[in-house]
Design a protein around this motif. Structure first.
Motif, PDB file in Angstrom:
ATOM      1  N   LEU A  48     -23.992  12.103 -12.057  1.00  0.00           N
ATOM      2  CA  LEU A  48     -22.632  12.104 -11.531  1.00  0.00           C
ATOM      3  C   LEU A  48     -22.067  13.520 -11.448  1.00  0.00           C
ATOM      4  O   LEU A  48     -21.377  13.865 -10.490  1.00  0.00           O
ATOM      5  CB  LEU A  48     -21.730  11.244 -12.414  1.00  0.00           C
ATOM      6  N   THR A  49     -22.364  14.344 -12.464  1.00  0.00           N
ATOM      7  CA  THR A  49     -21.804  15.701 -12.485  1.00  0.00           C
ATOM      8  C   THR A  49     -22.655  16.695 -11.705  1.00  0.00           C
ATOM      9  O   THR A  49     -22.397  17.894 -11.738  1.00  0.00           O
ATOM     10  CB  THR A  49     -21.625  16.201 -13.939  1.00  0.00           C
ATOM     11  N   ASP A  50     -23.674  16.206 -10.989  1.00  0.00           N
ATOM     12  CA  ASP A  50     -24.448  17.081 -10.114  1.00  0.00           C
ATOM     13  C   ASP A  50     -23.869  17.083  -8.706  1.00  0.00           C
ATOM     14  O   ASP A  50     -24.322  17.813  -7.835  1.00  0.00           O
ATOM     15  CB  ASP A  50     -25.913  16.640 -10.066  1.00  0.00           C
ATOM     16  N   LYS A  51     -22.875  16.231  -8.481  1.00  0.00           N
ATOM     17  CA  LYS A  51     -22.276  16.128  -7.149  1.00  0.00           C
ATOM     18  C   LYS A  51     -21.160  17.158  -6.986  1.00  0.00           C
ATOM     19  O   LYS A  51     -20.416  17.431  -7.930  1.00  0.00           O
ATOM     20  CB  LYS A  51     -21.708  14.710  -6.943  1.00  0.00           C
ATOM     21  N   PRO A  52     -21.038  17.736  -5.811  1.00  0.00           N
ATOM     22  CA  PRO A  52     -19.941  18.680  -5.569  1.00  0.00           C
ATOM     23  C   PRO A  52     -18.593  17.981  -5.719  1.00  0.00           C
ATOM     24  O   PRO A  52     -18.457  16.796  -5.402  1.00  0.00           O
ATOM     25  CB  PRO A  52     -20.156  19.129  -4.118  1.00  0.00           C
ATOM     26  N   VAL A  53     -17.608  18.718  -6.209  1.00  0.00           N
ATOM     27  CA  VAL A  53     -16.272  18.160  -6.437  1.00  0.00           C
ATOM     28  C   VAL A  53     -15.245  18.900  -5.581  1.00  0.00           C
ATOM     29  O   VAL A  53     -15.274  20.124  -5.472  1.00  0.00           O
ATOM     30  CB  VAL A  53     -15.873  18.267  -7.923  1.00  0.00           C
ATOM     31  N   ALA A  69     -12.547   2.492  -8.853  1.00  0.00           N
ATOM     32  CA  ALA A  69     -11.592   2.109  -9.898  1.00  0.00           C
ATOM     33  C   ALA A  69     -11.208   3.292 -10.771  1.00  0.00           C
ATOM     34  O   ALA A  69     -12.022   4.166 -11.077  1.00  0.00           O
ATOM     35  CB  ALA A  69     -12.198   1.004 -10.763  1.00  0.00           C
ATOM     36  N   GLY A  70      -9.934   3.317 -11.195  1.00  0.00           N
ATOM     37  CA  GLY A  70      -9.432   4.405 -12.022  1.00  0.00           C
ATOM     38  C   GLY A  70     -10.159   4.529 -13.344  1.00  0.00           C
ATOM     39  O   GLY A  70     -10.553   3.534 -13.956  1.00  0.00           O
ATOM     40  N   LEU A  71     -10.349   5.766 -13.782  1.00  0.00           N
ATOM     41  CA  LEU A  71     -11.012   6.045 -15.053  1.00  0.00           C
ATOM     42  C   LEU A  71      -9.961   6.311 -16.129  1.00  0.00           C
ATOM     43  O   LEU A  71      -8.852   6.738 -15.828  1.00  0.00           O
ATOM     44  CB  LEU A  71     -11.914   7.271 -14.925  1.00  0.00           C
ATOM     45  N   VAL A  72     -10.330   6.089 -17.364  1.00  0.00           N
ATOM     46  CA  VAL A  72      -9.463   6.414 -18.495  1.00  0.00           C
ATOM     47  C   VAL A  72     -10.298   7.063 -19.577  1.00  0.00           C
ATOM     48  O   VAL A  72     -11.533   7.079 -19.516  1.00  0.00           O
ATOM     49  CB  VAL A  72      -8.781   5.147 -19.075  1.00  0.00           C
ATOM     50  N   ARG A  73      -9.634   7.614 -20.572  1.00  0.00           N
ATOM     51  CA  ARG A  73     -10.366   8.135 -21.736  1.00  0.00           C
ATOM     52  C   ARG A  73     -11.246   7.020 -22.306  1.00  0.00           C
ATOM     53  O   ARG A  73     -10.802   5.883 -22.459  1.00  0.00           O
ATOM     54  CB  ARG A  73      -9.402   8.585 -22.827  1.00  0.00           C
ATOM     55  N   ILE A  86     -11.467  13.196 -16.770  1.00  0.00           N
ATOM     56  CA  ILE A  86     -12.439  12.636 -15.839  1.00  0.00           C
ATOM     57  C   ILE A  86     -13.786  13.307 -16.017  1.00  0.00           C
ATOM     58  O   ILE A  86     -14.837  12.638 -16.108  1.00  0.00           O
ATOM     59  CB  ILE A  86     -11.956  12.808 -14.375  1.00  0.00           C
ATOM     60  N   GLU A  87     -13.793  14.624 -16.058  1.00  0.00           N
ATOM     61  CA  GLU A  87     -15.065  15.340 -16.124  1.00  0.00           C
ATOM     62  C   GLU A  87     -15.777  15.106 -17.447  1.00  0.00           C
ATOM     63  O   GLU A  87     -17.010  15.028 -17.489  1.00  0.00           O
ATOM     64  CB  GLU A  87     -14.827  16.829 -15.862  1.00  0.00           C
ATOM     65  N   THR A  88     -15.013  14.958 -18.519  1.00  0.00           N
ATOM     66  CA  THR A  88     -15.629  14.640 -19.812  1.00  0.00           C
ATOM     67  C   THR A  88     -16.325  13.278 -19.755  1.00  0.00           C
ATOM     68  O   THR A  88     -17.458  13.124 -20.246  1.00  0.00           O
ATOM     69  CB  THR A  88     -14.575  14.646 -20.929  1.00  0.00           C
ATOM     70  N   GLU A  89     -15.670  12.298 -19.168  1.00  0.00           N
ATOM     71  CA  GLU A  89     -16.269  10.967 -19.079  1.00  0.00           C
ATOM     72  C   GLU A  89     -17.527  10.974 -18.220  1.00  0.00           C
ATOM     73  O   GLU A  89     -18.509  10.284 -18.529  1.00  0.00           O
ATOM     74  CB  GLU A  89     -15.256   9.963 -18.518  1.00  0.00           C
TER      75      GLU A  89
END
Length: 366
Positions: free
Chosen positions: A199-204, A75-79, A129-132
């Protein structure tokens, strides 16, 4: 080995259109309004590898089994998603299932397609996205700190882990993803990383979604995405989700002709899978026999026993040796018999590091 790619992005950037096109399915609703996708859509797709066809011509097996990739349309993310805005934290568990994140950003203008931020700015969208995701990771880490912190008062080893968690919290608080946090194999943060699957440990991989006319040569927005990705050490794939949707209904021959008309030699799925393999450090080895020719996915740098374990854990546990023929030699010499006769089939032991394209036969005993 299951390879999962989670497709994320703001609403209305083309995620679901891309998912349907890449998987040649119509599982994901695609519409011009936010939160069209609510529950995650999943599809498993085969990985195109022409080397399998070359092996099959020699072996003439009953079946050819390709490696696969699981795509997850999230699902799409938002601020404010980490604080419950939009669909809130509903999507977060779905991202944790993925091995890598494909972040779709809109690099095309279209008055008839709403943008939730009101304008086209892919770098702004990436940073939202990355901030969230960073904020969500901070919440997970904070909960673990509260739980472990109490126990650490009487446990020196746990105290080391708490210290490491506090250092990681500072790293996140500075807006930095977990994947850039320096750590060693025996680092006290290891248990935390394994348990929380940040979540932010995954390669992008950044996916620049463009109009059909911008597939050859970069428009200004794509150039910005590539510059940003280079600074972050990430890969970029440029795809037209709308064109991929048109390709999805064509035969293989028609697809080839259609792509050639744009000066392209591969479609979005092949580009994305190739980039995912590169980002995750993956490669393929093969087994070939009368029953099947098959591709097996492994991590570059793995030894022969580790690769044997991809087939079955018993193969790794009881590994004796591996018979190995390089793909080029296997094809050039028309199979195993020719390779043996030419003396190019090698017998390798436990220390052998498997190479991409190796044709292998494992001997084991349990």
């Amino acid at each position: 080995m299951a390879l999962g790619v989670g497709i994320v992005g703001l609403p209305n950037v083309g995620k679901s259109t891309l998912f349907n096109a890449l998987t040649r399915a119509q599982n994901a609703a695609a519409a011009n309004y936010p939160f069209c996708t609510i529950e995650p859509n999943k599809a498993t797709v085969p990985v195109t590898d022409v080397r399998l066809d070359a092996l099959a011509k020699i072996v003439n097996p009953v079946q050819i089994l390709k490696a696969t990739v699981d795509f997850i349309d999230i699902a799409g993310l938002v601020r404010g998603a980490s604080r419950g805005e939009g669909l809130g934290n509903k999507f977060l568990a779905n991202i944790r299932e993925a091995s890598a994140i494909l972040q779709v950003v809109r690099c095309f203008a279209a008055n008839d397609v709403i943008h939730v931020e009101g304008s086209i700015d892919p770098i702004r969208d990436i940073e939202i996205i990355e901030t969230e995701l960073v904020l969500a990771d901070m919440q997970s880490l904070e909960k673990r700190l509260e739980r472990i912190g109490r126990q650490a008062r009487s446990d020196k080893e746990l105290r080391k882990e708490v210290d490491a968690m506090e250092a990681l919290m500072k790293h996140l608080d500075a807006g930095q993803p977990v994947r850039t946090y320096p750590r060693g194999e025996t680092d006290p943060i290891t248990n935390t990383l394994l348990e929380l699957q940040f979540l932010t440990d995954k390669p992008v991989i950044y996916c620049a979604n463009v109009g059909e006319g911008d597939l050859v040569g970069d428009n200004a927005e794509v150039a910005r995405v590539k510059d940003y990705a280079a600074q972050k050490g990430c890969d970029v794939v440029v795809i037209s989700a709308q064109m991929e949707a048109e390709l999805a209904g064509l035969s293989d021959a028609e697809r080839t002709d259609f792509l050639a008309s744009y000066g392209l030699n591969e479609g979005g799925l092949d580009q994305t899978v190739r980039m995912a393999y590169h980002t995750l450090g993956l490669a393929s080895y093969f087994t070939a026999g009368p029953k099947e020719v098959r591709a097996w996915t492994f991590h570059r740098g793995w030894t022969a026993p580790q690769c044997a374990g991809v087939i079955h854990t018993d193969f790794e546990r009881g590994f004796i040796r591996a018979e190995v023929i390089a793909f080029d030699a296997y094809v050039r010499l028309n199979g195993e018999a020719g390779a043996k006769a030419a003396g190019v089939m090698r017998v390798e032991g436990k220390e052998y590091v498997v190479q991409d394209g190796d044709v292998m036969h494992f001997l084991f005993n349990v």
